[in-house]
Design an enzyme around this catalytic site. Sequence first.
Site, PDB file in Angstrom:
ATOM      1  N   ARG A 187       8.273 -16.956  -1.463  1.00  0.00           N
ATOM      2  CA  ARG A 187       9.655 -16.469  -1.411  1.00  0.00           C
ATOM      3  C   ARG A 187      10.647 -17.399  -2.115  1.00  0.00           C
ATOM      4  O   ARG A 187      11.542 -16.918  -2.817  1.00  0.00           O
ATOM      5  CB  ARG A 187      10.057 -16.207   0.046  1.00  0.00           C
ATOM      6  CG  ARG A 187       9.487 -14.888   0.542  1.00  0.00           C
ATOM      7  CD  ARG A 187       9.659 -14.638   2.023  1.00  0.00           C
ATOM      8  NE  ARG A 187       9.144 -13.310   2.360  1.00  0.00           N
ATOM      9  CZ  ARG A 187       8.829 -12.908   3.570  1.00  0.00           C
ATOM     10  NH1 ARG A 187       8.951 -13.741   4.596  1.00  0.00           N
ATOM     11  NH2 ARG A 187       8.376 -11.688   3.780  1.00  0.00           N
TER      12      ARG A 187
ATOM     13  N   GLY B 225       4.925  -0.594   2.957  1.00  0.00           N
ATOM     14  CA  GLY B 225       5.752  -1.340   2.024  1.00  0.00           C
ATOM     15  C   GLY B 225       6.134  -2.683   2.607  1.00  0.00           C
ATOM     16  O   GLY B 225       5.372  -3.650   2.553  1.00  0.00           O
TER      17      GLY B 225
ATOM     18  N   GLU C 189       8.136  -9.269  -2.404  1.00  0.00           N
ATOM     19  CA  GLU C 189       7.995 -10.430  -1.516  1.00  0.00           C
ATOM     20  C   GLU C 189       8.860 -10.295  -0.258  1.00  0.00           C
ATOM     21  O   GLU C 189       9.259 -11.286   0.343  1.00  0.00           O
ATOM     22  CB  GLU C 189       8.346 -11.733  -2.246  1.00  0.00           C
ATOM     23  CG  GLU C 189       7.420 -12.064  -3.395  1.00  0.00           C
ATOM     24  CD  GLU C 189       5.983 -12.263  -2.958  1.00  0.00           C
ATOM     25  OE1 GLU C 189       5.706 -13.236  -2.249  1.00  0.00           O
ATOM     26  OE2 GLU C 189       5.138 -11.444  -3.338  1.00  0.00           O
ATOM     27  N   GLY C 190       9.144  -9.064   0.136  1.00  0.00           N
ATOM     28  CA  GLY C 190       9.961  -8.804   1.321  1.00  0.00           C
ATOM     29  C   GLY C 190      11.357  -8.376   0.938  1.00  0.00           C
ATOM     30  O   GLY C 190      12.081  -9.116   0.285  1.00  0.00           O
TER      31      GLY C 190
ATOM     32  N   ASP D  33       5.935 -18.048   2.868  1.00  0.00           N
ATOM     33  CA  ASP D  33       6.755 -19.255   2.931  1.00  0.00           C
ATOM     34  C   ASP D  33       6.721 -19.996   1.599  1.00  0.00           C
ATOM     35  O   ASP D  33       7.657 -20.718   1.249  1.00  0.00           O
ATOM     36  CB  ASP D  33       6.246 -20.181   4.043  1.00  0.00           C
ATOM     37  CG  ASP D  33       6.413 -19.567   5.427  1.00  0.00           C
ATOM     38  OD1 ASP D  33       7.157 -18.580   5.544  1.00  0.00           O
ATOM     39  OD2 ASP D  33       5.788 -20.071   6.371  1.00  0.00           O
TER      40      ASP D  33
ATOM     41  N   GLU E 233       0.841  -1.196   0.000  1.00  0.00           N
ATOM     42  CA  GLU E 233       0.000   0.000   0.000  1.00  0.00           C
ATOM     43  C   GLU E 233       0.875   1.244   0.000  1.00  0.00           C
ATOM     44  O   GLU E 233       2.075   1.167   0.310  1.00  0.00           O
ATOM     45  CB  GLU E 233      -0.917  -0.006   1.224  1.00  0.00           C
ATOM     46  CG  GLU E 233      -1.848  -1.208   1.277  1.00  0.00           C
ATOM     47  CD  GLU E 233      -2.743  -1.228   2.504  1.00  0.00           C
ATOM     48  OE1 GLU E 233      -3.527  -2.174   2.635  1.00  0.00           O
ATOM     49  OE2 GLU E 233      -2.632  -0.293   3.332  1.00  0.00           O
ATOM     50  N   PRO E 234       0.311   2.410  -0.321  1.00  0.00           N
ATOM     51  CA  PRO E 234       1.117   3.637  -0.370  1.00  0.00           C
ATOM     52  C   PRO E 234       1.913   3.905   0.904  1.00  0.00           C
ATOM     53  O   PRO E 234       3.048   4.344   0.849  1.00  0.00           O
ATOM     54  CB  PRO E 234       0.060   4.721  -0.612  1.00  0.00           C
ATOM     55  CG  PRO E 234      -1.023   4.016  -1.352  1.00  0.00           C
ATOM     56  CD  PRO E 234      -1.065   2.631  -0.775  1.00  0.00           C
ATOM     57  N   GLY E 235       1.335   3.626   2.063  1.00  0.00           N
ATOM     58  CA  GLY E 235       2.045   3.869   3.316  1.00  0.00           C
ATOM     59  C   GLY E 235       2.561   2.610   3.972  1.00  0.00           C
ATOM     60  O   GLY E 235       3.049   2.638   5.104  1.00  0.00           O
TER      61      GLY E 235
END
Length: 409
Positions: free
Chosen positions: A263, A147, A386-387, A260, A143-145
Site C-alpha cells: 500500500r 473485489g 490494493e484496497g 502493509d 475475483e469476479p465476485g
Amino acid sequence: MINLDEPKKFRPLVSQAHQVAMNMLRPVSRTYDKGEHEYPRELDMLASMIDGLSESGAAEGAGANGVGRGDDAKAKERSQASGTKNGANLASVLSIAEMCWGDVGLLLSMPRQGLGNSAIASVANDEQLERFAGVWAGMAITEPGTGSDSANIRTTARLDGDEYVIDGEKIYVTAGDRADHIVVWASLDRDLGRAAIKSFVVPKGTPGMRVDRLEHKLGIKASDTATIIFEGCRVPAANLLGSPEVDSKQGFAGAMATFDNTRPLVAAMAVGCARASLDLTRDLLAQAGVEVDYDRPAQNQSAAAARLLEMEADWEGAYLLTLQAAWMADNKVPNSLEASMAKAKAGRVGSAVTLGCVELAGSIGYSETELLEKWGRDSKILDIFEGTQQIQQLIVARRVLGLTSAQLR
C-alpha cells in the site's frame, strides 16, 4: 518545521530515478497509452540497469525488507535499541514516486518489479526469498465476485501429496500476461474463513493455468491487466508462502502483511503522478501570466494560484504519510494503520489533484496536447487497487477505534 527533503543517502537514487522518468519514460508515455497491450521494449534495458545497480548495492529493491509484525511495543523497543534507519522501503517509495512522475503504467510494466515481488518479500521464509530472488511476480487477488473484500476469496488450494491443486478465476492481475510468476491468493478451507487464505507462487506455464484475456482500461494502458484461470493447477507445496498452518487466532494477519508492504508503494505512485501534474500546471500557469508566490497568503493571490497552492498543501500531506509508512516498515514497526492512511490519503489526493490540474489548464488540460488528461485517467486506479478508498477508511476506523471487522463493517 517539517522537512520535506529526502534523506541525503537516497538523493543519488532519487536523482537517477528522475532522470529515467524524464528521459526514458515521459518521451514514450503517449506512445504506449495509445498502443495498449504493446510491450514497452525500452523497459528491458532499464530493467537490466536496475538489476546491475541492485547487485552492486547502489540501489535497493521495492519492498525488499518487508514489514515487521508482532507486538508494537516490542518492535519499537527493538528499533530504538538498534537505531532507526532509512532502508529499502523508504528508498522504494522515493524512487517509485519519481518514476511515476514519468509514467505510472510504464512503472507497473517494469520487469521484476511487480506487486507480487513485494508479496514475496513480506510473507516468504528465508529459503523462499532465496529461491524466488530475481523473478518477476504479478499478484492475483481480485475475483469476479470478490473485489475489495479479499477475505471472501473463492479460489481454493487443495493439498494432494506434496502438491497443492489450485482452482479458481482471478481478474485485474497487473502484469498478469508479462510476469514469469504469479502470486495467487487462495483458501485452504473456505469453512475456516479468513485464516485459511494463503498465497502461492505459480510459475508461468504451469499446466492448468492460463491467461484468459487482457482488459481494456481507462488508464495505465501501458500495463497489461489480465484475467487468469486456474483449473487443476498443481504447484509444489513448497511454493506456499510462509507457513501452511491455519491459525484462527492470527486470522487474516498473515495475508495482510502483503498489503502493509504494497500500500505505501501504491501511495507513492499516486504521489508521483500528482506531482507531475502540479509541476506541469505551474509551468502552464506561468506561461499564461499567472505567477504563484509562495511567500504570500493564498487569499491574496489569483484564484488559479490559490487553487494550486491548496492542491500542493494536500499533496504534501499525502507525501509525508507515505514516507512515514515506509519508514516504519524499515524500522520493523507494524504499520497497518499508517499504510492504510497513506493509501487512502494519496489515492484521494492523486485523483483530486490530477483532475484539478486538468481544470486549471482549461482546454490544454483536456486535450492530448499535454499529458494532464492522461495523468487524470492513470491516477484513478491508484485510488482503487490494493484496497479502495472506502476499504482504507474502514481499516483506519477499526484501528483507531479498536474494533474488529465483525464489530465495524
